[in-house]
Design a protein around this motif. Structure first.
Motif, PDB file in Angstrom:
ATOM      1  N   ILE A 191      38.856   4.368  22.603  1.00 18.17           N
ATOM      2  CA  ILE A 191      38.991   5.897  23.549  1.00 18.17           C
ATOM      3  C   ILE A 191      39.187   5.086  24.694  1.00 18.17           C
ATOM      4  O   ILE A 191      40.407   5.814  25.530  1.00 18.17           O
ATOM      5  CB  ILE A 191      37.792   6.600  23.394  1.00 18.17           C
ATOM      6  CG1 ILE A 191      37.519   7.123  22.233  1.00 18.17           C
ATOM      7  CG2 ILE A 191      37.805   7.684  24.543  1.00 18.17           C
ATOM      8  CD1 ILE A 191      36.091   7.736  21.938  1.00 18.17           C
ATOM      9  N   LYS A 192      38.674   4.068  25.424  1.00 18.71           N
ATOM     10  CA  LYS A 192      39.063   3.632  26.820  1.00 18.71           C
ATOM     11  C   LYS A 192      40.479   3.165  26.773  1.00 18.71           C
ATOM     12  O   LYS A 192      41.246   3.334  27.727  1.00 18.71           O
ATOM     13  CB  LYS A 192      38.327   2.588  27.235  1.00 18.71           C
ATOM     14  CG  LYS A 192      36.723   3.254  27.725  1.00 18.71           C
ATOM     15  CD  LYS A 192      35.860   2.147  27.991  1.00 18.71           C
ATOM     16  CE  LYS A 192      34.472   2.816  28.699  1.00 18.71           C
ATOM     17  NZ  LYS A 192      33.815   1.831  29.222  1.00 18.71           N
ATOM     18  N   GLU A 193      40.984   2.563  25.779  1.00 20.66           N
ATOM     19  CA  GLU A 193      42.365   1.969  25.483  1.00 20.66           C
ATOM     20  C   GLU A 193      43.351   3.109  25.615  1.00 20.66           C
ATOM     21  O   GLU A 193      44.406   3.182  26.113  1.00 20.66           O
ATOM     22  CB  GLU A 193      42.618   1.502  24.093  1.00 20.66           C
ATOM     23  CG  GLU A 193      44.093   0.758  23.911  1.00 20.66           C
ATOM     24  CD  GLU A 193      43.985   0.332  22.659  1.00 20.66           C
ATOM     25  OE1 GLU A 193      45.276  -0.128  22.400  1.00 20.66           O
ATOM     26  OE2 GLU A 193      43.158  -0.212  21.897  1.00 20.66           O
ATOM     27  N   MET A 194      43.009   4.269  24.914  1.00 22.66           N
ATOM     28  CA  MET A 194      43.711   5.458  25.036  1.00 22.66           C
ATOM     29  C   MET A 194      43.919   6.008  26.412  1.00 22.66           C
ATOM     30  O   MET A 194      45.085   6.280  26.846  1.00 22.66           O
ATOM     31  CB  MET A 194      43.249   6.715  24.201  1.00 22.66           C
ATOM     32  CG  MET A 194      43.412   6.272  22.529  1.00 22.66           C
ATOM     33  SD  MET A 194      42.391   7.517  21.574  1.00 22.66           S
ATOM     34  CE  MET A 194      43.555   9.008  21.908  1.00 22.66           C
ATOM     35  N   VAL A 195      42.860   6.101  26.958  1.00 20.62           N
ATOM     36  CA  VAL A 195      42.665   6.615  28.398  1.00 20.62           C
ATOM     37  C   VAL A 195      43.803   5.728  29.238  1.00 20.62           C
ATOM     38  O   VAL A 195      44.432   6.127  30.089  1.00 20.62           O
ATOM     39  CB  VAL A 195      41.318   6.655  28.950  1.00 20.62           C
ATOM     40  CG1 VAL A 195      41.461   6.833  30.578  1.00 20.62           C
ATOM     41  CG2 VAL A 195      40.280   7.765  28.336  1.00 20.62           C
ATOM     42  N   LYS A 196      43.524   4.467  29.403  1.00 18.94           N
ATOM     43  CA  LYS A 196      44.340   3.708  29.921  1.00 18.94           C
ATOM     44  C   LYS A 196      45.679   3.621  29.763  1.00 18.94           C
ATOM     45  O   LYS A 196      46.887   3.609  30.604  1.00 18.94           O
ATOM     46  CB  LYS A 196      43.936   2.102  29.824  1.00 18.94           C
ATOM     47  CG  LYS A 196      42.630   1.733  30.448  1.00 18.94           C
ATOM     48  CD  LYS A 196      42.543   0.096  30.557  1.00 18.94           C
ATOM     49  CE  LYS A 196      40.937  -0.064  31.364  1.00 18.94           C
ATOM     50  NZ  LYS A 196      40.936  -1.513  31.463  1.00 18.94           N
ATOM     51  N   ILE A 197      46.238   3.610  28.283  1.00 17.61           N
ATOM     52  CA  ILE A 197      47.634   3.940  28.260  1.00 17.61           C
ATOM     53  C   ILE A 197      48.144   5.407  28.671  1.00 17.61           C
ATOM     54  O   ILE A 197      49.239   5.333  29.264  1.00 17.61           O
ATOM     55  CB  ILE A 197      47.927   3.887  26.496  1.00 17.61           C
ATOM     56  CG1 ILE A 197      47.493   2.766  25.742  1.00 17.61           C
ATOM     57  CG2 ILE A 197      49.315   4.508  26.074  1.00 17.61           C
ATOM     58  CD1 ILE A 197      47.312   2.577  24.383  1.00 17.61           C
ATOM     59  N   ALA A 198      47.406   6.297  28.694  1.00 16.11           N
ATOM     60  CA  ALA A 198      47.950   7.766  29.066  1.00 16.11           C
ATOM     61  C   ALA A 198      48.107   7.744  30.610  1.00 16.11           C
ATOM     62  O   ALA A 198      48.782   8.083  31.115  1.00 16.11           O
ATOM     63  CB  ALA A 198      46.708   8.904  28.642  1.00 16.11           C
ATOM     64  N   TYR A 199      46.896   7.055  31.170  1.00 14.05           N
ATOM     65  CA  TYR A 199      46.868   6.987  32.720  1.00 14.05           C
ATOM     66  C   TYR A 199      48.168   6.021  33.207  1.00 14.05           C
ATOM     67  O   TYR A 199      48.743   6.344  34.221  1.00 14.05           O
ATOM     68  CB  TYR A 199      45.687   6.143  33.374  1.00 14.05           C
ATOM     69  CG  TYR A 199      45.647   6.104  34.626  1.00 14.05           C
ATOM     70  CD1 TYR A 199      45.150   6.944  35.419  1.00 14.05           C
ATOM     71  CD2 TYR A 199      46.402   4.874  35.447  1.00 14.05           C
ATOM     72  CE1 TYR A 199      45.169   6.721  36.903  1.00 14.05           C
ATOM     73  CE2 TYR A 199      46.492   4.736  36.519  1.00 14.05           C
ATOM     74  CZ  TYR A 199      45.880   6.085  37.482  1.00 14.05           C
ATOM     75  OH  TYR A 199      45.894   5.505  38.941  1.00 14.05           O
ATOM     76  N   ASP A 200      48.261   4.920  32.548  1.00 11.91           N
ATOM     77  CA  ASP A 200      49.603   4.039  33.021  1.00 11.91           C
ATOM     78  C   ASP A 200      50.888   4.672  32.843  1.00 11.91           C
ATOM     79  O   ASP A 200      51.965   4.753  33.343  1.00 11.91           O
ATOM     80  CB  ASP A 200      49.612   2.836  32.064  1.00 11.91           C
ATOM     81  CG  ASP A 200      48.532   1.920  32.555  1.00 11.91           C
ATOM     82  OD1 ASP A 200      47.901   2.060  33.596  1.00 11.91           O
ATOM     83  OD2 ASP A 200      48.070   1.137  31.785  1.00 11.91           O
TER      84      ASP A 200
END
Length: 117
Positions: free
Chosen positions: A4-13
């Protein structure tokens, strides 16, 4: 790092790469069953909003995360990308102020630094 944190970082980036404005991450996991995180940003015009939407969806899909649903106004004023555990809200500036999700979800925890997230 959790998925989930990986998803958040990808979306943010993705939003950051395309110059999304005032990107906010709100942890709503303790107050809602709808998702764990909201990511909120706005674009400068309808084309920018659509670009932010397309690029964010593309980056998450390429990383193996399927879009559960897309809601909203596809004319470039507001769109919601639902990836089940994270929901990405992209607005134009006027609609972001009008809907004021940061105020509505003020009980959530604002993630200040995505780099150390």
């Amino acid at each position: 790092m959790s998925i989930i944190k990986e998803m958040v970082k990808i979306a943010y980036d993705a939003l950051d790469d395309k110059q999304g404005e005032d990107i906010r991450i709100i942890d709503i996991s303790g107050i809602s069953v709808m998702a764990d995180y909201f990511i909120i940003a706005h674009g400068n015009n309808p084309n920018h909003v659509r670009t932010l939407m397309d690029f964010t969806e593309e980056k998450l899909n390429k990383a193996g995360f399927d879009t559960k649903n897309i809601e909203g106004n596809h004319n470039g004023s507001w769109v919601l990308l639902d990836f089940k555990d994270i929901i990405v809200h992209i607005f134009d500036k006027e609609n972001r102020s009008f809907y004021d999700l940061e105020r509505i979800w003020a009980d959530g925890k604002i993630i200040e630094d995505v780099k150390s997230f």
